[in-house]
Write a protein that holds these residues in place. Structure first.
Motif, PDB file in Angstrom:
ATOM      1  N   LEU B  14       0.842  -1.202   0.000  1.00 20.38           N
ATOM      2  CA  LEU B  14       0.000   0.000   0.000  1.00 20.38           C
ATOM      3  C   LEU B  14       0.880   1.256   0.000  1.00 20.38           C
ATOM      4  O   LEU B  14       0.574   2.253  -0.664  1.00 20.38           O
ATOM      5  CB  LEU B  14      -0.946   0.015   1.214  1.00 20.38           C
ATOM      6  CG  LEU B  14      -1.974  -1.126   1.302  1.00 20.38           C
ATOM      7  CD1 LEU B  14      -2.947  -0.884   2.451  1.00 20.38           C
ATOM      8  CD2 LEU B  14      -2.739  -1.294   0.001  1.00 20.38           C
ATOM      9  N   TYR B  15       1.968   1.173   0.745  1.00 16.81           N
ATOM     10  CA  TYR B  15       2.896   2.325   0.793  1.00 16.81           C
ATOM     11  C   TYR B  15       3.542   2.558  -0.564  1.00 16.81           C
ATOM     12  O   TYR B  15       3.602   3.686  -1.054  1.00 16.81           O
ATOM     13  CB  TYR B  15       3.958   2.074   1.862  1.00 16.81           C
ATOM     14  CG  TYR B  15       4.918   3.228   2.051  1.00 16.81           C
ATOM     15  CD1 TYR B  15       4.546   4.354   2.776  1.00 16.81           C
ATOM     16  CD2 TYR B  15       6.193   3.193   1.493  1.00 16.81           C
ATOM     17  CE1 TYR B  15       5.423   5.409   2.957  1.00 16.81           C
ATOM     18  CE2 TYR B  15       7.079   4.246   1.667  1.00 16.81           C
ATOM     19  CZ  TYR B  15       6.688   5.352   2.403  1.00 16.81           C
ATOM     20  OH  TYR B  15       7.565   6.399   2.571  1.00 16.81           O
ATOM     21  N   ILE B  16       4.008   1.484  -1.168  1.00 16.43           N
ATOM     22  CA  ILE B  16       4.622   1.608  -2.497  1.00 16.43           C
ATOM     23  C   ILE B  16       3.608   2.155  -3.497  1.00 16.43           C
ATOM     24  O   ILE B  16       3.924   3.037  -4.307  1.00 16.43           O
ATOM     25  CB  ILE B  16       5.166   0.242  -2.983  1.00 16.43           C
ATOM     26  CG1 ILE B  16       6.307  -0.232  -2.084  1.00 16.43           C
ATOM     27  CG2 ILE B  16       5.653   0.344  -4.424  1.00 16.43           C
ATOM     28  CD1 ILE B  16       6.736  -1.677  -2.321  1.00 16.43           C
ATOM     29  N   ALA B  17       2.386   1.652  -3.417  1.00 10.22           N
ATOM     30  CA  ALA B  17       1.337   2.123  -4.339  1.00 10.22           C
ATOM     31  C   ALA B  17       1.179   3.630  -4.252  1.00 10.22           C
ATOM     32  O   ALA B  17       1.134   4.334  -5.265  1.00 10.22           O
ATOM     33  CB  ALA B  17       0.012   1.434  -4.018  1.00 10.22           C
ATOM     34  N   GLN B  18       1.128   4.108  -3.006  1.00 10.88           N
ATOM     35  CA  GLN B  18       0.921   5.545  -2.825  1.00 10.88           C
ATOM     36  C   GLN B  18       2.137   6.351  -3.280  1.00 10.88           C
ATOM     37  O   GLN B  18       2.009   7.334  -4.009  1.00 10.88           O
ATOM     38  CB  GLN B  18       0.637   5.833  -1.347  1.00 10.88           C
ATOM     39  CG  GLN B  18       0.248   7.288  -1.092  1.00 10.88           C
ATOM     40  CD  GLN B  18       0.772   7.792   0.251  1.00 10.88           C
ATOM     41  OE1 GLN B  18       1.218   7.004   1.086  1.00 10.88           O
ATOM     42  NE2 GLN B  18       0.715   9.092   0.446  1.00 10.88           N
ATOM     43  N   MET B  19       3.309   5.915  -2.859  1.00  8.96           N
ATOM     44  CA  MET B  19       4.525   6.694  -3.097  1.00  8.96           C
ATOM     45  C   MET B  19       5.019   6.641  -4.537  1.00  8.96           C
ATOM     46  O   MET B  19       5.798   7.487  -4.955  1.00  8.96           O
ATOM     47  CB  MET B  19       5.635   6.206  -2.163  1.00  8.96           C
ATOM     48  CG  MET B  19       5.345   6.392  -0.693  1.00  8.96           C
ATOM     49  SD  MET B  19       5.160   8.123  -0.223  1.00  8.96           S
ATOM     50  CE  MET B  19       6.903   8.581  -0.066  1.00  8.96           C
ATOM     51  N   SER B  20       4.616   5.623  -5.265  1.00 11.51           N
ATOM     52  CA  SER B  20       5.132   5.470  -6.619  1.00 11.51           C
ATOM     53  C   SER B  20       4.077   5.761  -7.677  1.00 11.51           C
ATOM     54  O   SER B  20       4.253   5.438  -8.850  1.00 11.51           O
ATOM     55  CB  SER B  20       5.675   4.050  -6.809  1.00 11.51           C
ATOM     56  OG  SER B  20       4.605   3.124  -6.895  1.00 11.51           O
ATOM     57  N   LYS B  21       2.998   6.384  -7.253  1.00 15.61           N
ATOM     58  CA  LYS B  21       1.869   6.475  -8.184  1.00 15.61           C
ATOM     59  C   LYS B  21       2.170   7.310  -9.423  1.00 15.61           C
ATOM     60  O   LYS B  21       1.503   7.171 -10.440  1.00 15.61           O
ATOM     61  CB  LYS B  21       0.619   6.972  -7.462  1.00 15.61           C
ATOM     62  CG  LYS B  21       0.718   8.363  -6.925  1.00 15.61           C
ATOM     63  CD  LYS B  21      -0.599   8.801  -6.279  1.00 15.61           C
ATOM     64  CE  LYS B  21      -0.441  10.181  -5.698  1.00 15.61           C
ATOM     65  NZ  LYS B  21      -0.887  10.295  -4.311  1.00 15.61           N
TER      66      LYS B  21
END
Lengths: 146, 146
Positions: B14-21
């Motif tokens: 979820l963190y990667i999804a947000q930060m790499s969007k």
DNA sequence: TTTATAAAAGATATTTTTATCTTTTATCGA
DNA sequence: TCGATAAAAGATAAAAATATCTTTTATAAA
């Protein structure tokens, strides 16, 4: 869902409930066979349940485990709480320490619903309500039911 | 409910999804801080998720983790399956190996319902659907959200 | 091409859970 | 009262989960 210890605990209590329903006492050996669990391990677990008053026991010849009238009315939730604690009912689904209404994890609300359903189910289910099903072999507490 | 490894895994994705969007890449250090997890441990977990195609990565300077368009559409159930396996969705609530419709454990039917609800929830929830909530600080991935 | 960077891979360590073994204590029946 | 029985208690062991450390490999930028 539950720890293995807790799974054994529930199965053991349901077994004791069924086997002792007319005042008999059930030995560890019988329980261990009846639910297909390691004998010494279930002994340890029952020790704990006994301390917490969820099952009763008597030492010596003709001794064994049984359930008092009060213990027969305990719910599966009581057993889960005694062994695994409240975490499964109240803890955060993603393991975040301070997850709360104010600072929720992303799945907080959805999980709240599921956890509540789980708790309600376990709470309303009493340990002595499967006796006749088990007797009639309509439900089972171990895999080798032959 | 889930293993600690699995909790970390979900939070990390979820963190990667947000930060790499917007095409950025996210380092292990950033992830570890962002979700409050041990750095080396989350590295191991991401290695596994990467092997299974649930996250993408690039080594070297400016490298890091990100999600392909395909990975963004993965569900939480996909992550749980990759880390903890199917047991939580299909296994017996009392840990009986051959629990089935034909030879059910006492709580088989009630548990089936709850497990299904859990699965449906995790299945319909996609890893990129919390980006805006997380951005707006309406949801959190760690306890120290200050 | 060299250097710095960051993940991958592999090895090791710690903690928790699960399981076993031995000794002690309580109780019953002969 | 004595011997046998069965659980309680305490100690130890094995396995699994969690965590850490070190070395290697791939990549980018200078």
């Amino acid at each position: 869902m539950f720890s293995k210890t807790c799974e054994y605990a529930i199965r053991a209590v349901l077994y004791i409930a069924q086997m002792s329903k007319n005042g008999e006492k059930v030995s560890i050996k019988s329980i261990s066979k009846g639910i297909d669990s390691p004998e010494h391990f279930i002994a340890k677990i029952l020790q704990e349940l006994s301390k917490k008053g969820l099952v009763q026991s008597l030492k010596g010849p003709t001794g064994g485990f049984y359930l008092s009238e009060h213990s027969k009315k305990h719910s599966l939730a009581d057993i889960v709480k005694a062994i695994d604690g409240e975490k499964i009912f109240t803890g955060c689904g993603l393991g975040i320490g301070q997850c709360s209404e104010e600072f929720p994890c992303p799945i907080h609300n959805d999980f709240k619903v599921i956890r509540k359903k789980l708790f309600d189910l376990l709470q309303k289910t009493k340990v002595n309500e499967f006796n006749t099903q088990l007797e009639a072999k309509l439900a089972f507490l171990k895999k080798n039911h032959t």
